[in-house]
Design a protein around this motif. Structure first.
Motif, PDB file in Angstrom:
ATOM      1  N   GLY A  16      36.401 -83.614  -2.005  1.00 44.55           N
ATOM      2  CA  GLY A  16      35.254 -82.971  -2.622  1.00 44.55           C
ATOM      3  C   GLY A  16      34.575 -82.013  -1.677  1.00 44.55           C
ATOM      4  N   ILE A  17      33.487 -81.430  -2.176  1.00 47.83           N
ATOM      5  CA  ILE A  17      32.662 -80.513  -1.392  1.00 47.83           C
ATOM      6  C   ILE A  17      31.292 -81.148  -1.239  1.00 47.83           C
ATOM      7  N   GLY A  18      30.998 -81.644  -0.052  1.00 44.51           N
ATOM      8  CA  GLY A  18      29.725 -82.317   0.149  1.00 44.51           C
ATOM      9  C   GLY A  18      29.646 -83.565  -0.710  1.00 44.51           C
ATOM     10  N   ILE A  19      28.594 -83.654  -1.524  1.00 47.49           N
ATOM     11  CA  ILE A  19      28.423 -84.819  -2.400  1.00 47.49           C
ATOM     12  C   ILE A  19      29.117 -84.635  -3.743  1.00 47.49           C
ATOM     13  N   LEU A  20      29.777 -83.501  -3.964  1.00 53.02           N
ATOM     14  CA  LEU A  20      30.415 -83.205  -5.244  1.00 53.02           C
ATOM     15  C   LEU A  20      31.915 -83.454  -5.154  1.00 53.02           C
ATOM     16  N   PRO A  21      32.419 -84.534  -5.753  1.00 57.74           N
ATOM     17  CA  PRO A  21      33.865 -84.762  -5.780  1.00 57.74           C
ATOM     18  C   PRO A  21      34.563 -83.702  -6.640  1.00 57.74           C
ATOM     19  N   TYR A  22      35.806 -83.404  -6.297  1.00 58.36           N
ATOM     20  CA  TYR A  22      36.547 -82.390  -7.037  1.00 58.36           C
ATOM     21  C   TYR A  22      36.742 -82.774  -8.505  1.00 58.36           C
ATOM     22  N   ASN A  23      36.933 -84.070  -8.770  1.00 60.77           N
ATOM     23  CA  ASN A  23      37.161 -84.457 -10.164  1.00 60.77           C
ATOM     24  C   ASN A  23      35.935 -84.201 -11.030  1.00 60.77           C
ATOM     25  N   ARG A  24      34.744 -84.420 -10.480  1.00 59.72           N
ATOM     26  CA  ARG A  24      33.523 -84.167 -11.261  1.00 59.72           C
ATOM     27  C   ARG A  24      33.238 -82.665 -11.348  1.00 59.72           C
ATOM     28  N   LEU A  25      33.579 -81.922 -10.325  1.00 55.82           N
ATOM     29  CA  LEU A  25      33.470 -80.465 -10.409  1.00 55.82           C
ATOM     30  C   LEU A  25      34.397 -79.917 -11.487  1.00 55.82           C
ATOM     31  N   PHE A  26      35.572 -80.501 -11.603  1.00 49.38           N
ATOM     32  CA  PHE A  26      36.524 -80.070 -12.627  1.00 49.38           C
ATOM     33  C   PHE A  26      35.959 -80.324 -14.026  1.00 49.38           C
ATOM     34  N   ILE A  27      35.323 -81.489 -14.209  1.00 48.73           N
ATOM     35  CA  ILE A  27      34.729 -81.806 -15.506  1.00 48.73           C
ATOM     36  C   ILE A  27      33.631 -80.804 -15.853  1.00 48.73           C
ATOM     37  N   MET A  28      32.789 -80.469 -14.869  1.00 44.19           N
ATOM     38  CA  MET A  28      31.721 -79.494 -15.099  1.00 44.19           C
ATOM     39  C   MET A  28      32.299 -78.121 -15.445  1.00 44.19           C
ATOM     40  N   ALA A  29      33.353 -77.715 -14.731  1.00 48.11           N
ATOM     41  CA  ALA A  29      33.988 -76.429 -15.017  1.00 48.11           C
ATOM     42  C   ALA A  29      34.585 -76.424 -16.417  1.00 48.11           C
ATOM     43  N   LEU A  30      35.140 -77.554 -16.838  1.00 43.17           N
ATOM     44  CA  LEU A  30      35.712 -77.656 -18.176  1.00 43.17           C
ATOM     45  C   LEU A  30      34.629 -77.506 -19.245  1.00 43.17           C
ATOM     46  N   ALA A  31      33.460 -78.110 -18.997  1.00 37.63           N
ATOM     47  CA  ALA A  31      32.347 -77.980 -19.941  1.00 37.63           C
ATOM     48  C   ALA A  31      31.854 -76.536 -20.023  1.00 37.63           C
ATOM     49  N   VAL A  32      31.750 -75.868 -18.871  1.00 36.40           N
ATOM     50  CA  VAL A  32      31.323 -74.469 -18.853  1.00 36.40           C
ATOM     51  C   VAL A  32      32.316 -73.607 -19.633  1.00 36.40           C
ATOM     52  N   ALA A  33      33.611 -73.866 -19.433  1.00 30.65           N
ATOM     53  CA  ALA A  33      34.634 -73.111 -20.164  1.00 30.65           C
ATOM     54  C   ALA A  33      34.532 -73.367 -21.667  1.00 30.65           C
ATOM     55  N   GLY A  34      34.229 -74.617 -22.050  1.00 29.26           N
ATOM     56  CA  GLY A  34      34.084 -74.936 -23.468  1.00 29.26           C
ATOM     57  C   GLY A  34      32.908 -74.210 -24.103  1.00 29.26           C
ATOM     58  N   VAL A  35      31.775 -74.189 -23.404  1.00 27.61           N
ATOM     59  CA  VAL A  35      30.599 -73.470 -23.920  1.00 27.61           C
ATOM     60  C   VAL A  35      30.896 -71.983 -24.054  1.00 27.61           C
ATOM     61  N   ALA A  36      31.508 -71.400 -23.016  1.00 29.95           N
ATOM     62  CA  ALA A  36      31.826 -69.975 -23.053  1.00 29.95           C
ATOM     63  C   ALA A  36      32.797 -69.656 -24.186  1.00 29.95           C
ATOM     64  N   GLY A  37      33.781 -70.544 -24.379  1.00 33.70           N
ATOM     65  CA  GLY A  37      34.750 -70.316 -25.443  1.00 33.70           C
ATOM     66  C   GLY A  37      34.123 -70.355 -26.827  1.00 33.70           C
ATOM     67  N   ILE A  38      33.252 -71.345 -27.074  1.00 32.08           N
ATOM     68  CA  ILE A  38      32.592 -71.444 -28.381  1.00 32.08           C
ATOM     69  C   ILE A  38      31.667 -70.253 -28.608  1.00 32.08           C
ATOM     70  N   TRP A  39      30.950 -69.854 -27.560  1.00 35.67           N
ATOM     71  CA  TRP A  39      30.034 -68.711 -27.705  1.00 35.67           C
ATOM     72  C   TRP A  39      30.803 -67.439 -28.023  1.00 35.67           C
ATOM     73  N   LEU A  40      31.896 -67.209 -27.322  1.00 33.46           N
ATOM     74  CA  LEU A  40      32.710 -66.014 -27.587  1.00 33.46           C
ATOM     75  C   LEU A  40      33.318 -66.069 -28.982  1.00 33.46           C
ATOM     76  N   TYR A  41      33.746 -67.251 -29.388  1.00 28.11           N
ATOM     77  CA  TYR A  41      34.334 -67.389 -30.725  1.00 28.11           C
ATOM     78  C   TYR A  41      33.322 -67.071 -31.819  1.00 28.11           C
ATOM     79  N   LEU A  42      32.110 -67.609 -31.696  1.00 28.31           N
ATOM     80  CA  LEU A  42      31.104 -67.433 -32.736  1.00 28.31           C
ATOM     81  C   LEU A  42      30.516 -66.030 -32.773  1.00 28.31           C
ATOM     82  N   THR A  43      30.436 -65.374 -31.624  1.00 27.46           N
ATOM     83  CA  THR A  43      29.729 -64.090 -31.558  1.00 27.46           C
ATOM     84  C   THR A  43      30.640 -62.880 -31.407  1.00 27.46           C
ATOM     85  N   ARG A  44      31.886 -63.088 -30.984  1.00 27.08           N
ATOM     86  CA  ARG A  44      32.735 -61.939 -30.678  1.00 27.08           C
ATOM     87  C   ARG A  44      34.026 -61.871 -31.488  1.00 27.08           C
TER      88      ARG A  44
END
Length: 282
Positions: free
Chosen positions: A124-152
């Motif tokens: 990990g990086i500091g107190i952030l394990p890589y597996n939890r960073l991956f989960i957060m990145a996946l959530a960000v990608a999901g939000v971005a994907g839904i927003w692009l789908y609905l608006t673009r």
């Protein structure tokens, strides 16, 4: 203070999982008014897909398709006959969830199973394990994907048209049935992605989805029905609240505190964090 800081990545990863689950509910419950209690079993299906494949990157698209097809089958086979009857859909999908849980026990057994995390997610990086960073990145990608789908995209605009006025959209040449199918496929597929993410946190079992489905509904309601920005804010707030409450007490009391906090918030702001803007006659 050290304990408080160390608890932060746990709360954020819980928030990321809740957000992935709530994204699917935002389009099926928040926008279409369908209370799908079987949504948690789509999470379970995604987790077991990762267990069977044993490869995280391969499991992500596979889980999306598997859970999406399950949602599509449920919508075409049953839910489409109950639109406009939310209590009936609640009872129907609750029964389906029990059937799917028993099916999982028959196929994989009642005991929980562990899905090994890939080696590149160790550390990990500091107190952030890589597996939890991956989960957060996946959530960000999901939000971005839904927003692009609905608006673009054209399909996304058709989805919004059906949500705002189903009859008017139909008279404009839009097929509401096809939009419903696509909406359920995407919403259920996102639950499958959440299931894959949960394999990085703990074991997988037939009742996996039941631990998160109620909290995900709370995210949708507290954020504002059908509001993507509100779902993001509510997921972060509830994820952190649940993490710290569980750290300072226990899991059962933490759930009670989260429920009490949401109920108190809705008493003050029943429309949620983000309300749908509309013109009204005065």
């Amino acid at each position: 203070m050290t304990a408080v800081v160390n608890q932060l990545p746990i709360g954020l990863s819980i928030a990321a999982v809740l957000l992935l689950v709530a994204l699917g509910l935002t389009v099926t419950f928040g926008q279409m008014g369908v209370i799908n209690m079987a949504h948690g079993e789509f999470i379970m299906a995604g987790a077991y897909t990762a267990f069977l494949l044993g490869d995280l990157l391969l499991a992500l698209p596979a889980a999306f398709v598997v859970a999406g097809l399950m949602g599509l089958a449920l919508e075409r086979g049953a839910i489409r006959h109950f639109y406009g009857r939310p209590l009936d859909t609640l009872l129907l999908t609750w029964g389906v969830s029990l059937v799917l849980q028993q099916l999982a026990r028959d196929l994989f057994g009642a005991p929980n199973v562990q899905v090994p995390a890939p080696s590149w997610l160790s550390g990990g990086i500091g107190i952030l394990p890589y597996n939890r960073l991956f989960i957060m990145a996946l959530a960000v990608a999901g939000v971005a994907g839904i927003w692009l789908y609905l608006t673009r995209t054209r399909l996304g605009r058709r989805t919004q048209a059906v949500v705002q006025n189903r009859r008017l959209a139909a008279t404009s040449g839009i097929d509401p049935g096809r939009v419903d199918m696509l909406t359920f496929f995407i919403g259920s597929g996102l639950a499958g992605l959440a299931g894959v993410a949960l394999t990085l946190i703990g074991p997988v079992g037939p009742a996996l989805g039941t631990y998160y489905i109620v909290d995900a509904f709370l995210v949708v309601v507290a954020g504002g029905l059908g509001q993507l920005r509100g779902a993001v804010l509510a997921a972060v707030g509830l994820g952190l609240l649940n993490s710290y409450a569980e750290f300072w007490s226990d899991a059962s009391l933490a759930k009670v505190l989260v429920f009490a906090a949401v109920i108190g918030f809705l008493q003050v702001r029943p429309q949620g964090l983000v309300a749908l803007r509309s013109r009204a006659l005065t």
